[in-house]
Design a protein around this motif. Sequence first.
Motif, PDB file in Angstrom:
ATOM      1  N   LYS A 109       0.662  -1.337  -0.048  1.00  0.00           N
ATOM      2  CA  LYS A 109      -0.106   0.059  -0.044  1.00  0.00           C
ATOM      3  C   LYS A 109       0.800   1.356   0.044  1.00  0.00           C
ATOM      4  O   LYS A 109       0.643   2.161  -0.863  1.00  0.00           O
ATOM      5  CB  LYS A 109      -0.897   0.091   1.353  1.00  0.00           C
ATOM      6  N   THR A 110       1.927   1.298   0.907  1.00  0.00           N
ATOM      7  CA  THR A 110       2.793   2.548   1.007  1.00  0.00           C
ATOM      8  C   THR A 110       3.441   2.830  -0.348  1.00  0.00           C
ATOM      9  O   THR A 110       3.705   4.045  -0.899  1.00  0.00           O
ATOM     10  CB  THR A 110       3.666   2.314   2.284  1.00  0.00           C
ATOM     11  N   ASP A 111       4.054   1.760  -0.807  1.00  0.00           N
ATOM     12  CA  ASP A 111       5.000   1.863  -2.026  1.00  0.00           C
ATOM     13  C   ASP A 111       4.320   2.306  -3.296  1.00  0.00           C
ATOM     14  O   ASP A 111       4.607   2.879  -4.248  1.00  0.00           O
ATOM     15  CB  ASP A 111       5.915   0.811  -2.371  1.00  0.00           C
ATOM     16  N   THR A 112       2.852   1.979  -3.538  1.00  0.00           N
ATOM     17  CA  THR A 112       1.980   2.223  -4.368  1.00  0.00           C
ATOM     18  C   THR A 112       0.728   2.994  -4.341  1.00  0.00           C
ATOM     19  O   THR A 112       0.048   3.344  -5.098  1.00  0.00           O
ATOM     20  CB  THR A 112       1.337   0.803  -5.074  1.00  0.00           C
ATOM     21  N   ASN A 113       1.057   3.829  -3.005  1.00  0.00           N
ATOM     22  CA  ASN A 113       0.083   4.883  -2.734  1.00  0.00           C
ATOM     23  C   ASN A 113      -1.523   4.237  -2.665  1.00  0.00           C
ATOM     24  O   ASN A 113      -2.217   4.717  -3.416  1.00  0.00           O
ATOM     25  CB  ASN A 113       0.193   5.999  -3.413  1.00  0.00           C
ATOM     26  N   SER A 114      -1.813   2.997  -2.191  1.00  0.00           N
ATOM     27  CA  SER A 114      -2.931   2.460  -2.404  1.00  0.00           C
ATOM     28  C   SER A 114      -3.383   2.020  -3.805  1.00  0.00           C
ATOM     29  O   SER A 114      -4.541   2.154  -4.036  1.00  0.00           O
ATOM     30  CB  SER A 114      -4.201   2.971  -1.622  1.00  0.00           C
ATOM     31  N   LEU A 115      -2.220   1.501  -4.377  1.00  0.00           N
ATOM     32  CA  LEU A 115      -2.363   0.986  -6.035  1.00  0.00           C
ATOM     33  C   LEU A 115      -2.724   2.016  -6.916  1.00  0.00           C
ATOM     34  O   LEU A 115      -2.850   1.800  -8.053  1.00  0.00           O
ATOM     35  CB  LEU A 115      -3.660  -0.083  -6.336  1.00  0.00           C
ATOM     36  N   ILE A 116      -2.422   3.481  -6.525  1.00  0.00           N
ATOM     37  CA  ILE A 116      -2.671   4.377  -7.544  1.00  0.00           C
ATOM     38  C   ILE A 116      -1.515   5.024  -8.236  1.00  0.00           C
ATOM     39  O   ILE A 116      -1.394   5.771  -8.953  1.00  0.00           O
ATOM     40  CB  ILE A 116      -3.382   5.698  -6.994  1.00  0.00           C
ATOM     41  N   ARG A 117      -0.193   4.456  -7.752  1.00  0.00           N
ATOM     42  CA  ARG A 117       0.743   4.939  -8.325  1.00  0.00           C
ATOM     43  C   ARG A 117       1.809   3.806  -8.409  1.00  0.00           C
ATOM     44  O   ARG A 117       2.348   2.911  -7.909  1.00  0.00           O
ATOM     45  CB  ARG A 117       1.877   5.849  -6.990  1.00  0.00           C
ATOM     46  N   GLY A 118       2.280   3.575  -9.947  1.00  0.00           N
ATOM     47  CA  GLY A 118       3.026   2.717 -10.323  1.00  0.00           C
ATOM     48  C   GLY A 118       2.818   1.301 -10.257  1.00  0.00           C
ATOM     49  O   GLY A 118       3.530   0.583 -10.102  1.00  0.00           O
ATOM     50  N   ALA A 119       1.354   0.962 -10.048  1.00  0.00           N
ATOM     51  CA  ALA A 119       0.983  -0.508  -9.478  1.00  0.00           C
ATOM     52  C   ALA A 119       0.760  -1.053 -11.057  1.00  0.00           C
ATOM     53  O   ALA A 119       0.099  -0.441 -11.985  1.00  0.00           O
ATOM     54  CB  ALA A 119      -0.120  -0.233  -8.834  1.00  0.00           C
ATOM     55  N   CYS A 120       1.158  -2.217 -11.079  1.00  0.00           N
ATOM     56  CA  CYS A 120       1.135  -3.188 -12.355  1.00  0.00           C
ATOM     57  C   CYS A 120      -0.260  -4.336 -11.636  1.00  0.00           C
ATOM     58  O   CYS A 120      -0.757  -4.159 -10.613  1.00  0.00           O
ATOM     59  CB  CYS A 120       2.310  -3.980 -12.644  1.00  0.00           C
ATOM     60  N   LYS A 121      -0.393  -5.068 -12.820  1.00  0.00           N
ATOM     61  CA  LYS A 121      -1.543  -6.134 -12.532  1.00  0.00           C
ATOM     62  C   LYS A 121      -1.164  -7.185 -11.458  1.00  0.00           C
ATOM     63  O   LYS A 121      -2.136  -7.487 -10.591  1.00  0.00           O
ATOM     64  CB  LYS A 121      -1.569  -6.988 -13.698  1.00  0.00           C
ATOM     65  N   ALA A 122       0.082  -7.514 -11.202  1.00  0.00           N
ATOM     66  CA  ALA A 122       0.454  -8.105 -10.180  1.00  0.00           C
ATOM     67  C   ALA A 122       0.196  -7.567  -8.845  1.00  0.00           C
ATOM     68  O   ALA A 122       0.038  -8.423  -7.791  1.00  0.00           O
ATOM     69  CB  ALA A 122       1.886  -8.833 -10.502  1.00  0.00           C
ATOM     70  N   ASP A 123       0.501  -6.261  -8.604  1.00  0.00           N
ATOM     71  CA  ASP A 123       0.145  -5.706  -7.428  1.00  0.00           C
ATOM     72  C   ASP A 123      -1.061  -5.803  -7.084  1.00  0.00           C
ATOM     73  O   ASP A 123      -1.477  -5.976  -6.009  1.00  0.00           O
ATOM     74  CB  ASP A 123       0.842  -4.318  -7.577  1.00  0.00           C
ATOM     75  N   HIS A 124      -2.041  -5.594  -7.878  1.00  0.00           N
ATOM     76  CA  HIS A 124      -3.419  -5.473  -7.811  1.00  0.00           C
ATOM     77  C   HIS A 124      -3.662  -7.027  -7.197  1.00  0.00           C
ATOM     78  O   HIS A 124      -4.564  -7.380  -6.368  1.00  0.00           O
ATOM     79  CB  HIS A 124      -4.285  -5.391  -9.035  1.00  0.00           C
ATOM     80  N   GLN A 125      -3.241  -8.006  -7.920  1.00  0.00           N
ATOM     81  CA  GLN A 125      -3.640  -9.379  -7.683  1.00  0.00           C
ATOM     82  C   GLN A 125      -3.100  -9.788  -6.164  1.00  0.00           C
ATOM     83  O   GLN A 125      -3.777 -10.541  -5.452  1.00  0.00           O
ATOM     84  CB  GLN A 125      -2.990 -10.373  -8.620  1.00  0.00           C
ATOM     85  N   ALA A 126      -1.708  -9.150  -5.896  1.00  0.00           N
ATOM     86  CA  ALA A 126      -1.421  -9.686  -4.626  1.00  0.00           C
ATOM     87  C   ALA A 126      -2.133  -9.022  -3.310  1.00  0.00           C
ATOM     88  O   ALA A 126      -2.334  -9.368  -2.489  1.00  0.00           O
ATOM     89  CB  ALA A 126       0.189  -8.931  -4.496  1.00  0.00           C
ATOM     90  N   PHE A 127      -2.645  -7.540  -3.966  1.00  0.00           N
ATOM     91  CA  PHE A 127      -3.359  -6.781  -3.061  1.00  0.00           C
ATOM     92  C   PHE A 127      -4.704  -7.671  -2.584  1.00  0.00           C
ATOM     93  O   PHE A 127      -5.165  -7.655  -1.538  1.00  0.00           O
ATOM     94  CB  PHE A 127      -3.749  -5.591  -3.434  1.00  0.00           C
ATOM     95  N   ASN A 128      -5.479  -8.005  -3.720  1.00  0.00           N
ATOM     96  CA  ASN A 128      -6.720  -8.713  -3.316  1.00  0.00           C
ATOM     97  C   ASN A 128      -6.336 -10.204  -2.694  1.00  0.00           C
ATOM     98  O   ASN A 128      -7.279 -10.519  -2.092  1.00  0.00           O
ATOM     99  CB  ASN A 128      -7.252  -8.907  -4.832  1.00  0.00           C
ATOM    100  N   HIS A 129      -5.386 -10.823  -2.725  1.00  0.00           N
ATOM    101  CA  HIS A 129      -5.155 -12.154  -2.044  1.00  0.00           C
ATOM    102  C   HIS A 129      -4.817 -11.845  -0.837  1.00  0.00           C
ATOM    103  O   HIS A 129      -5.077 -12.445   0.336  1.00  0.00           O
ATOM    104  CB  HIS A 129      -3.788 -12.685  -2.833  1.00  0.00           C
ATOM    105  N   LEU A 130      -4.129 -10.627  -0.376  1.00  0.00           N
ATOM    106  CA  LEU A 130      -3.480 -10.551   1.001  1.00  0.00           C
ATOM    107  C   LEU A 130      -4.892  -9.779   1.852  1.00  0.00           C
ATOM    108  O   LEU A 130      -4.906  -9.984   3.149  1.00  0.00           O
ATOM    109  CB  LEU A 130      -2.740  -9.304   0.958  1.00  0.00           C
ATOM    110  N   ILE A 131      -5.637  -9.076   1.000  1.00  0.00           N
ATOM    111  CA  ILE A 131      -6.678  -8.303   2.033  1.00  0.00           C
ATOM    112  C   ILE A 131      -7.447  -9.244   3.096  1.00  0.00           C
ATOM    113  O   ILE A 131      -7.701  -8.851   4.200  1.00  0.00           O
ATOM    114  CB  ILE A 131      -7.665  -7.696   1.075  1.00  0.00           C
ATOM    115  N   PRO A 132      -7.996 -10.455   2.542  1.00  0.00           N
ATOM    116  CA  PRO A 132      -8.805 -11.310   3.579  1.00  0.00           C
ATOM    117  C   PRO A 132      -7.672 -11.917   4.540  1.00  0.00           C
ATOM    118  O   PRO A 132      -8.341 -12.413   5.504  1.00  0.00           O
ATOM    119  CB  PRO A 132      -9.354 -12.381   2.312  1.00  0.00           C
ATOM    120  N   LEU A 133      -6.535 -11.898   4.536  1.00  0.00           N
ATOM    121  CA  LEU A 133      -5.857 -12.571   5.546  1.00  0.00           C
ATOM    122  C   LEU A 133      -5.188 -11.567   6.347  1.00  0.00           C
ATOM    123  O   LEU A 133      -4.565 -12.014   7.291  1.00  0.00           O
ATOM    124  CB  LEU A 133      -4.497 -13.157   4.579  1.00  0.00           C
TER     125      LEU A 133
END
Length: 355
Positions: free
Chosen positions: A176-200
């Motif tokens: 979250k911090t390095d991508t500013n909650s996915l709005i800065r420099g995030a790629c598809k893999a970042d979104h997928q990792a984010f979605n996988h981690l959230i429920p955990l």
Amino acid sequence: MPATKWDLSLSQAKVDELLAELSPRPNLSPLILCHNNPDPDTIAGAYALNFLLNRKLGIKCTIGYGGVVTRAENKAMIQRLKIKMSALRKLSPAKFDSILLIDAQPGSGNNLMSSRNALPLVVIDHHPFRKLSQKVRFHDIRPDYGATSTIITEYILAAGLKIPTSIANALLYGLKTDTNSLIRGACKADHQAFNHLIPLTNPRVIGSIERPELPVTYFEEYHRGLANILIYRDTAICALGKIETESIVPELSDVMLRIEGISWSLCMGENKDNVVLSLRSRSRKLKAGSILVKLLGKSGSAGGHREMAGGITPVAGLSEIEKKLLCEKLVTDFLKMIKRPSSNPKRLITDQSAS
């Protein structure tokens, strides 16, 4: 539309390579080295890599860093997640037979490998590729990724492990911090990792890390920073002078980029024997990291991405007048590089009571 399948083939190959590199060394005593003044992404990457190596190979690593942990959120992250990490000045280098460099690369100037003749055994990073990394036995550099936390998330999943809550909390916060909650420099893999981690994760723990108590000096410096912001067309610049903690510099740089009509923000402040700089950009033509590296040249060190960069330049031994002239020159040179006018700036806050 169905979700795009997460392609872990690269991470599967790389984690197999990493484990093969380390497994023939039963008495290995590795140091996982973060970059100097570690941020959440490097802390999370080191913490999660230690978990991976411990579970797969039984290796217990020591996590170390140069500099200091200054930002309140970063201190809260370490404390709440009970991450064991030590400043290198408190460790004996002789204890470690190998170094695993995380979220940094040799030659970048932002880690203590720069003062060593030997190369690390492992480098895992998402910053632009450095030539020295090619000489490292194991290297995985992915500049298209928004965070090193995403790479390590993929490693753990590719290794067939479940991610514990504490590790998930760290990785999500680092991402979250390095991508500013996915709005800065995030790629598809970042979104997928984010979605996988959230429920955990544990939302309360994440929330307590994101909103820690802050000292009064933070607000004093924040107030002074806002009062000193100058606007050069679409560029916001703030020279803070002397500051107690480095963390206020990137925080103000982030805030300045949110000003309506601003495309560039540069903040600098003097902490101990260095001037610390933080640069943010919305430009599609120029890269913040390249600009700051060129701006500081051989007199300092810098690095970063297209949208964000940080750097330092030493000022030990300079008089107060020389320090002031140096900061003025940095501002003038920076404005020339991005082809902006260097005269007649406007103050963001014109109310004299604010200053």
